[in-house]
Scaffold this motif. Sequence first.
Motif, mmCIF file in Angstrom:
data_model
loop_
_atom_site.group_PDB
_atom_site.id
_atom_site.type_symbol
_atom_site.label_atom_id
_atom_site.label_comp_id
_atom_site.label_asym_id
_atom_site.label_seq_id
_atom_site.Cartn_x
_atom_site.Cartn_y
_atom_site.Cartn_z
ATOM 1 N N SER A 61 0.821 -1.215 0.000
ATOM 2 C CA SER A 61 0.000 0.000 0.000
ATOM 3 C C SER A 61 0.854 1.265 0.000
ATOM 4 C CB SER A 61 -0.951 0.003 1.185
ATOM 5 O OG SER A 61 -0.272 -0.255 2.398
ATOM 6 N N ASN A 70 1.549 7.435 -8.608
ATOM 7 C CA ASN A 70 0.251 7.465 -7.924
ATOM 8 C C ASN A 70 0.289 8.632 -6.947
ATOM 9 O OD1 ASN A 70 -2.128 7.144 -6.501
ATOM 10 N ND2 ASN A 70 -1.920 4.927 -6.256
ATOM 11 N N VAL A 73 -2.042 7.542 -3.005
ATOM 12 C CA VAL A 73 -2.017 6.142 -2.583
ATOM 13 C C VAL A 73 -3.042 5.877 -1.484
ATOM 14 C CG1 VAL A 73 0.365 5.702 -3.281
ATOM 15 C CG2 VAL A 73 -0.107 6.626 -1.002
ATOM 16 N N SER A 76 -6.360 5.072 -3.295
ATOM 17 C CA SER A 76 -6.421 3.747 -3.910
ATOM 18 C C SER A 76 -6.450 2.653 -2.840
ATOM 19 C CB SER A 76 -5.264 3.539 -4.890
ATOM 20 O OG SER A 76 -4.015 3.756 -4.286
ATOM 21 N N ALA A 262 -0.724 0.517 -4.712
ATOM 22 C CA ALA A 262 -0.051 1.818 -4.834
ATOM 23 C C ALA A 262 0.340 2.154 -6.269
ATOM 24 C CB ALA A 262 1.173 1.863 -3.926
ATOM 25 N N TYR A 263 1.286 1.420 -6.835
ATOM 26 C CA TYR A 263 1.777 1.710 -8.187
ATOM 27 C C TYR A 263 2.451 0.466 -8.750
ATOM 28 C CZ TYR A 263 5.950 2.344 -5.315
ATOM 29 O OH TYR A 263 6.955 2.153 -4.391
#
Length: 310
Positions: A61, A70, A73, A76, A262-263
């Motif tokens: 995360s 991102n 975060v 998301s 996260a990304y």
Amino acid sequence: MTAPGDPQGMSRRQLLRHTAWFGAAVVLTVSGGEVISHVAGDAPAAAADPTALRFVQISDSHLGFTGPANTAVEASFTEAIDLINGLPERPAFVMHTGDLTHLATPAQFDQVKQMMSGLRTGRVLTVPGEHDSVDDSGQKYRAAFGAGTRGDGWYSFDLAGVHFIALVNTLSLEKLGHLGTDQIDFVRQDVAGLSADTPIVVFSHIPLFAMYPAWGWGTDDAAQVLALLRRFASVTCLNGHVHQLFTKTEGNVTFHSATTTAYPLPHPGDGPAPAPVTLSAGKLREALGIREVGYVRGRQPLALRDRSLA
């Protein structure tokens, strides 16, 4: 090209043969004590069985991350929590496989703990990632999430006939992950009294196989733990760290790497280092997600489905 059994890991071509990239669902079927995996669009019918053990894996995360890959975060991660809370059946537990935070600050640990308190589940479990121990060998992580664990945060438990082991391989990093003799001894003692037909599920942050050692995607002493699990008919290892879906089977062990909230990171070999990948907003949500698992002891398949945030 690297040989298939080479401890330095697989070549890029071999990696691609073993891979289920973003958006795929990996289905595990337990049959005669074996775990058989294949990529499919739908989980097997057993996933709908009301008696099934259900749990969710969430990973990476990175709360506190700031960057173009991102810019939100926290948002998301909230979407991922909402996705879990919206599942048709409430999971028995949610396991976060590390990098809860990006910089291991007390404020970031407090934030992720508060956010996960909203999960509708019987229990929230974690293992640390390397970002959760950037400056103190995981002391702040254990203060927040280490209750009931042993050593540097490892533990095990049993549920619905499955034996779960949560390992820590992010504290003694040179380049690869590392477990250490104390933890290996813990696993040896932990499984000594188990029947060989007990399904084993192992959680860790860094993969327990040499996925891509050039980027640190492997654990240098994992073979010692896997040797202790060789007598079991079915062993499933679930990890985070690599921010993408990946599946590999070696003998009785099936490895599944999870995606991130996260990304994304590049596929192994795409570029000199695993730096965050910037995608368009719609594509980013397709690359982020959670993992849902269902298991019915002795008579129904163990179903593993990866769900994106899109």
